[in-house]
Design a protein around this motif. Structure first.
Motif, PDB file in Angstrom:
ATOM      1  N   HIS A  74       0.858  -1.189   0.000  1.00  0.00           N
ATOM      2  CA  HIS A  74       0.000   0.000   0.000  1.00  0.00           C
ATOM      3  C   HIS A  74       0.888   1.231   0.000  1.00  0.00           C
ATOM      4  N   ARG A  96       4.071   6.234  -2.592  1.00  0.00           N
ATOM      5  CA  ARG A  96       2.902   6.333  -3.470  1.00  0.00           C
ATOM      6  C   ARG A  96       3.242   5.816  -4.862  1.00  0.00           C
ATOM      7  N   ALA A 119       3.712   2.040  -4.707  1.00  0.00           N
ATOM      8  CA  ALA A 119       2.466   1.290  -4.527  1.00  0.00           C
ATOM      9  C   ALA A 119       1.682   1.217  -5.828  1.00  0.00           C
ATOM     10  N   THR A 176       0.734  -2.299  -7.633  1.00  0.00           N
ATOM     11  CA  THR A 176      -0.625  -2.713  -7.993  1.00  0.00           C
ATOM     12  C   THR A 176      -0.644  -3.367  -9.362  1.00  0.00           C
ATOM     13  N   GLY A 204      -8.143  -3.698  -2.283  1.00  0.00           N
ATOM     14  CA  GLY A 204      -8.056  -2.663  -1.278  1.00  0.00           C
ATOM     15  C   GLY A 204      -7.392  -3.133   0.002  1.00  0.00           C
ATOM     16  N   LEU A 205      -6.980  -2.151   0.806  1.00  0.00           N
ATOM     17  CA  LEU A 205      -6.313  -2.410   2.089  1.00  0.00           C
ATOM     18  C   LEU A 205      -6.686  -1.297   3.051  1.00  0.00           C
ATOM     19  N   ARG A 226      -5.500   0.736   6.394  1.00  0.00           N
ATOM     20  CA  ARG A 226      -4.416   1.080   7.322  1.00  0.00           C
ATOM     21  C   ARG A 226      -5.043   1.867   8.463  1.00  0.00           C
ATOM     22  N   VAL A 231      -6.544   6.919  -2.392  1.00  0.00           N
ATOM     23  CA  VAL A 231      -6.721   6.777  -0.957  1.00  0.00           C
ATOM     24  C   VAL A 231      -8.000   7.481  -0.526  1.00  0.00           C
ATOM     25  N   TYR A 255      -6.877   2.191   0.908  1.00  0.00           N
ATOM     26  CA  TYR A 255      -6.132   2.256  -0.348  1.00  0.00           C
ATOM     27  C   TYR A 255      -6.788   1.293  -1.338  1.00  0.00           C
ATOM     28  N   GLY A 267      -4.445  -1.094  -2.974  1.00  0.00           N
ATOM     29  CA  GLY A 267      -3.599  -1.915  -2.113  1.00  0.00           C
ATOM     30  C   GLY A 267      -4.113  -3.337  -2.055  1.00  0.00           C
ATOM     31  N   SER A 327       5.807  -3.848  -1.959  1.00  0.00           N
ATOM     32  CA  SER A 327       5.498  -2.482  -2.394  1.00  0.00           C
ATOM     33  C   SER A 327       6.597  -1.880  -3.255  1.00  0.00           C
TER      34      SER A 327
END
Length: 653
Positions: A300, A315, A318, A322, A340-341, A343, A368, A391, A394, A608
């Motif tokens: 992420h 950023r 990540a 992806t 998605g993820l 945090r 995000v 994210y 993510g 990542s």
């Protein structure tokens, strides 16, 4: 580089049906048509495709991406005329890019429509980054710099063969046609580079001429009498500042990569995209058996209110991750998800303050979002006691499967050799020899990449960089035959520890982090620590005993600034008596060991960082345009440690 929020363009159409910008009160292309202008002014004006025939690589730099028509026309011409195996690098700057949905509404000529669909599919979140879009199996690389051209041009690390000077009319957008723009183009110009633009404004011609271009007028099209053409031919060769962009380090275009974890396998893939071959060596029987051997890991970006180097690099990395993970899942059988993820924000900051940060930075929701507790709980399917950063791009993946995917994508360009223990390196006749413990030659090449984590420091004779080894232990709970002991989330959760969705019948969570600990055994005390982290993460009491858990230990190598080490290996700092260290105030000024590169210290962010880091490494080796801006290259360059030491010596009495 100080980033500015990206404000997407507002696309409208005038009475003639021509795309129009209300911000600049100007059309995107003449009434005669975008394709006609692209072919006559930009391709024809730069003598393309003739000039790229017989070239292994050709670089175009455009000062206004707009609707993307110039890129699509160039890509179409490249497909029909470029030599087999050649690479097109198209760098384009755009301050106000179109949102993906607006890009879909642009009418395309039938010859460009299929390419436009691929462009739309690859279109990135509109963040202030240098976005790398790989098309045509890597043969076409679009580097899309989102932001102000005045800020971006000094940050680009490239040599352009042709310039497309596009943008709204000088009277409507003078910022794009000022003298400092033309001077920046001259810095980026390859010998004999050409430029073309649809405008014949005197200020543009004079600006190009003052920057070292020979300028002439040519016949226009679509009712326009004249256009401007130019060739970079300064009266004297200007002295350029030292640059990372050098000629390719090896005529053979072959590298030996030591280490077959995520870093080494990704390096083989990225080198293959640049037309290089590689031999990947590892001491284990298969790839990704050490730090990359966990059953699952997450990836992420991050958000930082100052949007500094860490936030910008993470950023960019990540977004590249992806794409790499999607490829591994779709085509190479990897387990994982890019759904998605979450945090969790455990600092006490509330969701309203988090949203204010995103509003100020104008980070888009497809990169995000800030979720309150209820929204975060709904997203993951578990009750969450904290707000969270969500994210959308993510997710998680099996690290070894991602590494294997990189090798598969490299195809026949990469050869893997297992159970090879490298003892030392030896420089002989401008080649690096890779030596085993018996003093025998394993392999040799003009280029060697050290992608073997902490062992890279040993092969570099312990350069004293501030890198440390951290022991980590994950915990694994089989979900069968007794069923899950606790609910698993629909997507990965991170914060105080992490928890993955079900991984091939396992619940995976963790992880501990200990300095100075070389114990390889799986310890009950570490399981207890992971269970405590898991309880804080989920906010639920867990009826699980440490003895019910399985686990795995591994070691992560991290730098003191928590960024990876990517680039050409620097030479040792001269003695203070030599005085040379006084001039080493920037990483690019530090002398390098020819043909020796480092890709290490990925820490816990191997998933990542591996894809973007490999592309940065491959560009440094091959001489291709860098997918990372100069200020971020400084942040990850191994020579940053030499610069720090030079500054320390300079300030010492």
């Amino acid at each position: 580089m100080k980033t500015q929020p990206i404000i997407p363009a507002r696309l409208q159409w005038n009475d003639d049906g021509v795309p129009f910008s209300p911000e600049y009160d100007d059309v995107y292309h003449p009434r005669a048509g975008a394709l006609e202008q692209a072919r006559h002014v930009f391709l024809g004006g730069n003598d393309l495709p003739q000039r790229w025939l017989g070239r292994d690589r050709f670089v175009v730099l455009e000062t206004g991406f707009g609707l993307g028509n110039n890129f699509l026309a160039t890509w179409d011409a490249w497909r029909h005329s470029a030599p087999p195996g050649a690479r097109l690098h198209f760098i384009s700057i755009e301050q106000h890019p179109l949102a993906r949905d607006d890009l879909r509404t642009v009418h395309r000529d039938s010859t460009l429509a299929p390419l436009a669909e691929q462009l739309i599919a690859a279109w990135p979140p509109l963040t202030p980054n240098l976005h790398r879009l790989s098309l045509d199996d890597g043969r076409v690389q679009l580097l899309l710099a989102l932001g102000d051209a005045v800020a971006w041009l000094p940050e680009l690390v490239a040599q352009a063969d042709a310039f497309y000077l596009d943008g709204f009319a000088p009277a409507k957008n003078p910022q794009m046609w000022q003298p400092r723009i033309f001077k920046a183009l001259a810095r980026l110009a390859a010998p004999g580079a050409t430029a073309a633009t649809w405008t014949a404004a005197r200020a543009v011609r004079e600006g190009l001429s003052a920057a070292g271009f020979q300028v002439k007028l040519a016949a226009g099209q679509g009712g326009k009498r004249d256009i401007t053409l130019a060739r970079y031919a300064p009266a004297f060769t200007p002295r350029r500042a030292p640059s990372r962009l050098a000629a390719p380090a090896a005529a053979s275009r072959h590298a030996v990569v030591i280490g077959a974890g995520l870093a080494g396998c990704a390096a083989a893939w990225a080198l293959a995209e640049q037309g290089w071959t590689s031999t990947v060596l590892d001491r284990r029987e298969t790839s990704a058996q050490e730090s990359s051997g966990n059953p699952g890991g997450l990836f992420h970006g991050i958000v930082n209110p100052q949007d500094g180097a860490h936030a910008r690099f993470n950023r960019a990395a990540a977004l590249e991750a992806t794409s790499a993970v999607r490829e591994a899942l779709a085509h190479h059988g990897a387990l994982g998800g890019v759904d998605g993820l979450l945090r969790l924000e455990t600092s006490g900051t509330d969701a309203s303050t988090m949203r204010m940060t995103l509003d100020r930075l104008r980070l888009p929701p497809d990169y995000v979002q800030a979720l309150d507790c209820d929204a975060a709980s709904e997203a993951c399917g578990l009750p969450i006691a904290h707000p969270a950063w969500f994210y959308p791009g993510g997710g998680w993946v099996q690290p070894a499967a991602l590494a294997a995917s990189f090798l598969k994508r490299a195809g026949t360009s990469a050869r893997f050799r297992a159970q090879v223990q490298v003892e030392s390196l030896r420089r002989v006749d401008e080649r690096w020899q890779v030596i085993d413990a018996r003093g025998e030659l394993i392999d040799e090449s003009e280029v060697v990449v050290l992608a073997n984590a902490g062992d890279a420091l040993r092969l570099l004779d312990h350069p004293g960089w501030p890198v440390e080894k951290l022991r980590g232990q994950i915990s694994v709970l089989p979900l069968r035959p007794h069923g899950p002991r606790f609910a698993l989330p629909r997507m990965p959760m991170a914060g105080a520890g992490y928890l993955l969705p079900a991984v091939d019948g396992l619940a995976v969570f963790g992880a501990t982090s200990q300095r100075g600990d070389d114990d390889p055994t799986v310890r009950a005390s570490d399981h207890a620590d992971n269970l405590a982290q898991l309880a804080r993460l989920t906010g639920a009491a867990l009826d699980i005993r440490s003895e019910d858990l399985q686990g795995r230990t591994g070691w992560r190598w991290v730098s003191d600034d928590r960024l990876p080490i990517i680039g050409a290996a620097p030479q040792a700092l001269p003695s203070p008596a030599a005085g040379h260290w006084l001039r080493l105030d920037q990483p690019r000024l530090v002398p390098r060991m020819p043909g020796l590169f480092v890709f290490a210290a990925l820490g816990s962010r191997g998933i990542s960082w591996s894809a973007l880091g490999a592309q940065v490494l491959a560009s440094a080796i091959s001489g291709a345009p860098s997918p990372l801006e100069a200020s971020l290259l400084d942040a990850v360059d191994p020579a940053r440690f030499v610069v720090r030491e030079a500054r320390r010596r300079a300030s010492s009495p």
